[in-house]
Scaffold this motif. Structure first.
Motif, short mmCIF file in Angstrom:
data_model
loop_
_atom_site.label_atom_id
_atom_site.label_comp_id
_atom_site.label_asym_id
_atom_site.label_seq_id
_atom_site.Cartn_x
_atom_site.Cartn_y
_atom_site.Cartn_z
N ALA A 1 0.83 -1.21 0.00
CA ALA A 1 0.00 0.00 0.00
C ALA A 1 0.86 1.26 0.00
CB ALA A 1 -0.93 0.00 1.21
N SER A 2 1.92 1.25 0.80
CA SER A 2 2.81 2.42 0.88
C SER A 2 3.65 2.58 -0.38
CB SER A 2 3.72 2.28 2.10
OG SER A 2 2.98 2.34 3.30
N ASP A 3 4.17 1.47 -0.90
CA ASP A 3 5.02 1.54 -2.10
C ASP A 3 4.23 2.04 -3.31
OD1 ASP A 3 7.08 0.57 -0.58
OD2 ASP A 3 6.97 -1.48 -1.34
N VAL A 4 3.02 1.52 -3.48
CA VAL A 4 2.22 1.90 -4.65
C VAL A 4 1.77 3.35 -4.57
CG1 VAL A 4 -0.01 1.52 -5.79
CG2 VAL A 4 1.42 -0.44 -5.18
N ILE B 1 -8.48 -9.87 -8.15
CA ILE B 1 -7.37 -8.95 -8.38
C ILE B 1 -6.23 -9.29 -7.43
CG2 ILE B 1 -8.62 -6.99 -9.36
CD1 ILE B 1 -8.86 -5.81 -6.58
N SER B 2 -5.03 -8.95 -7.85
CA SER B 2 -3.85 -9.17 -7.01
C SER B 2 -3.72 -8.03 -6.00
CB SER B 2 -2.59 -9.21 -7.87
OG SER B 2 -2.32 -7.92 -8.43
N LEU B 3 -2.82 -8.20 -5.04
CA LEU B 3 -2.60 -7.17 -4.03
C LEU B 3 -2.10 -5.88 -4.67
CD1 LEU B 3 -2.71 -6.83 -0.91
CD2 LEU B 3 -0.24 -7.31 -0.90
N GLN C 1 -8.94 5.72 2.05
CA GLN C 1 -9.30 4.56 1.24
C GLN C 1 -8.22 3.48 1.31
OE1 GLN C 1 -10.93 4.98 -2.69
NE2 GLN C 1 -11.90 6.94 -2.22
N LEU C 2 -6.96 3.90 1.28
CA LEU C 2 -5.85 2.95 1.35
C LEU C 2 -5.75 2.34 2.75
CD1 LEU C 2 -3.31 5.08 -0.65
CD2 LEU C 2 -4.17 2.86 -1.38
N ALA C 3 -5.93 3.16 3.78
CA ALA C 3 -5.82 2.67 5.15
C ALA C 3 -6.91 1.66 5.47
CB ALA C 3 -5.89 3.84 6.12
N VAL C 4 -8.14 1.99 5.11
CA VAL C 4 -9.26 1.08 5.34
C VAL C 4 -9.03 -0.25 4.63
CG1 VAL C 4 -11.69 0.68 4.74
CG2 VAL C 4 -11.01 2.83 5.83
N THR C 5 -8.56 -0.18 3.41
CA THR C 5 -8.35 -1.40 2.62
C THR C 5 -7.21 -2.22 3.20
OG1 THR C 5 -9.17 -0.28 0.65
CG2 THR C 5 -7.87 -2.29 0.32
N ALA C 6 -6.13 -1.58 3.63
CA ALA C 6 -5.02 -2.33 4.24
C ALA C 6 -5.50 -3.05 5.50
CB ALA C 6 -3.88 -1.37 4.57
N ILE C 7 -6.34 -2.40 6.28
CA ILE C 7 -6.89 -3.05 7.47
C ILE C 7 -7.80 -4.21 7.08
CG2 ILE C 7 -8.48 -2.71 9.42
CD1 ILE C 7 -7.34 0.16 9.64
N ASN C 8 -8.69 -3.96 6.12
CA ASN C 8 -9.61 -5.01 5.66
C ASN C 8 -8.87 -6.28 5.24
OD1 ASN C 8 -11.86 -3.41 6.02
ND2 ASN C 8 -12.19 -2.99 3.86
N VAL C 9 -7.91 -6.12 4.36
CA VAL C 9 -7.26 -7.31 3.80
C VAL C 9 -6.27 -7.93 4.79
CG1 VAL C 9 -7.65 -6.60 1.41
CG2 VAL C 9 -5.51 -5.96 2.53
N SER C 10 -5.75 -7.13 5.73
CA SER C 10 -4.93 -7.70 6.79
C SER C 10 -5.77 -8.62 7.67
CB SER C 10 -4.30 -6.60 7.65
OG SER C 10 -3.34 -5.86 6.93
#
Length: 310
Positions: A42-45, A112-114, A69-78
């Motif tokens: 998430a951070s690299d992209v 979709i991929s990560l 949006q990125l933070a919520v998604t990182a939490i979701n998929v974690s």
């Protein structure tokens, strides 16, 4: 109902934006190799130090859609990855994600991929942010009304507004220009309702985001998608979609169309296998909304964090 039972059917629910807090996700990002990879990606992209932003803010930065949006998604998929590791035999029969959570649902279903997930979300969030700065908008939450009732009030008022989210038979979200919402708040007060202004930076899922639809189409055309491994109900239609190009079109229209969460949840509630709803979110709220549905039992919903403690 328990996740330890491999025959127990499960529906995955993934959260969208809302109620960010300083420190969100800090208990997840370096738990193991998998969660570290998620937050690194998430951070690299995005080029953001997402861990630092979640841990220290400032809040006026964390609430911005380009970060949230990125933070919520990182939490979701974690949380999803941790549940999958904890319960490898999990029998998933379907999934649905609220607003931006739809992308988490597609990732979990293998569509979709990560990297594609975060690359697409970074573009989506940036696009929505840019459009919202040109088309100033706001949103109101309303309890006690269903979609048909609110639609009728809007029509009778003659005010140019859209229902952004049809969340439950008793909860709606409205979006439009600040002046239109101010006028409509008075109409709602006369009807006996008490709307609540939401702390958002744009009128998501409304006509004000129209400029972003074609931009999303053009971007998604170049992204690799495959058919989901199980049913994912799309927000725009509340129906299953398996063809990648059709999924992309749904995601493009998503910017201006109502999130049909109530219809999606009704379909899963009526599923013949009577699935358990497993919520992926920083804090529970999607499961709580299910209590607005007639005949729904709270025993049929479980938050992922509680599942991980079992």
């Amino acid at each position: 109902m328990t996740l330890d039972n491999p025959s127990q059917p499960v529906v995955l629910l993934f959260s969208g934006q809302g109620n960010p807090v300083i420190g969100m996700g800090s208990d997840l990002w370096d738990l193991n190799v998998t969660t570290k990879q998620i937050w690194d990606c998430a951070s690299d992209v995005s080029g953001l130090d997402l861990r630092r932003l979640c841990l220290k803010g400032p809040m006026n930065r964390l609430i911005q859609t380009t970060v949230q949006q990125l933070a919520v998604t990182a939490i979701n998929v974690s949380l999803y990855s941790l549940c999958r590791e904890r319960y490898p035999a999990l029998r998933v029969v379907g999934a649905c994600g609220h607003s931006v959570g739809e992308y988490s649902a597609l990732y979990a279903a293998g569509a979709i991929s990560l990297e594609t997930l975060f690359r697409t979300l970074h573009f989506r969030a940036s696009t929505m942010d840019a459009v919202s700065k040109k088309q100033k908008g706001a949103m109101l939450a309303l309890k006690g009304a269903d979609f048909a009732t609110l639609s009728d009030i809007i029509t009778r008022s003659g005010i140019a507004l859209d229902i952004s989210c049809d969340n439950t038979p008793r909860q709606q979200v409205i979006g439009g220009t600040p002046s239109a919402l101010s006028d409509f708040a008075k109409v709602l007060a006369d009807e006996g309702y008490e709307p609540i202004k939401l702390g958002v930076s744009g009128a998501w899922h409304t006509r004000l985001m129209a400029e972003g639809v074609q931009l999303m189409r053009d971007f998604l055309a170049g992204q690799p998608f495959t058919s989901p491994a199980y049913d994912v109900l799309m927000n725009v239609t509340a129906r299953v979609e398996t063809v990648p190009d059709n999924i992309k079109e749904n995601l493009s229209l998503h910017l201006t169309q109502t999130v049909k969460w109530a219809d999606s949840m009704a379909r899963f509630i009526q599923h013949p296998d009577q699935p358990l709803f497993l919520e992926m979110s920083n804090k529970p709220y999607l499961g709580q909304m299910l209590n607005d549905f007639a005949g729904f039992s709270s025993e049929r919903v479980l938050h992922c964090r509680k599942a991980l403690e079992m």
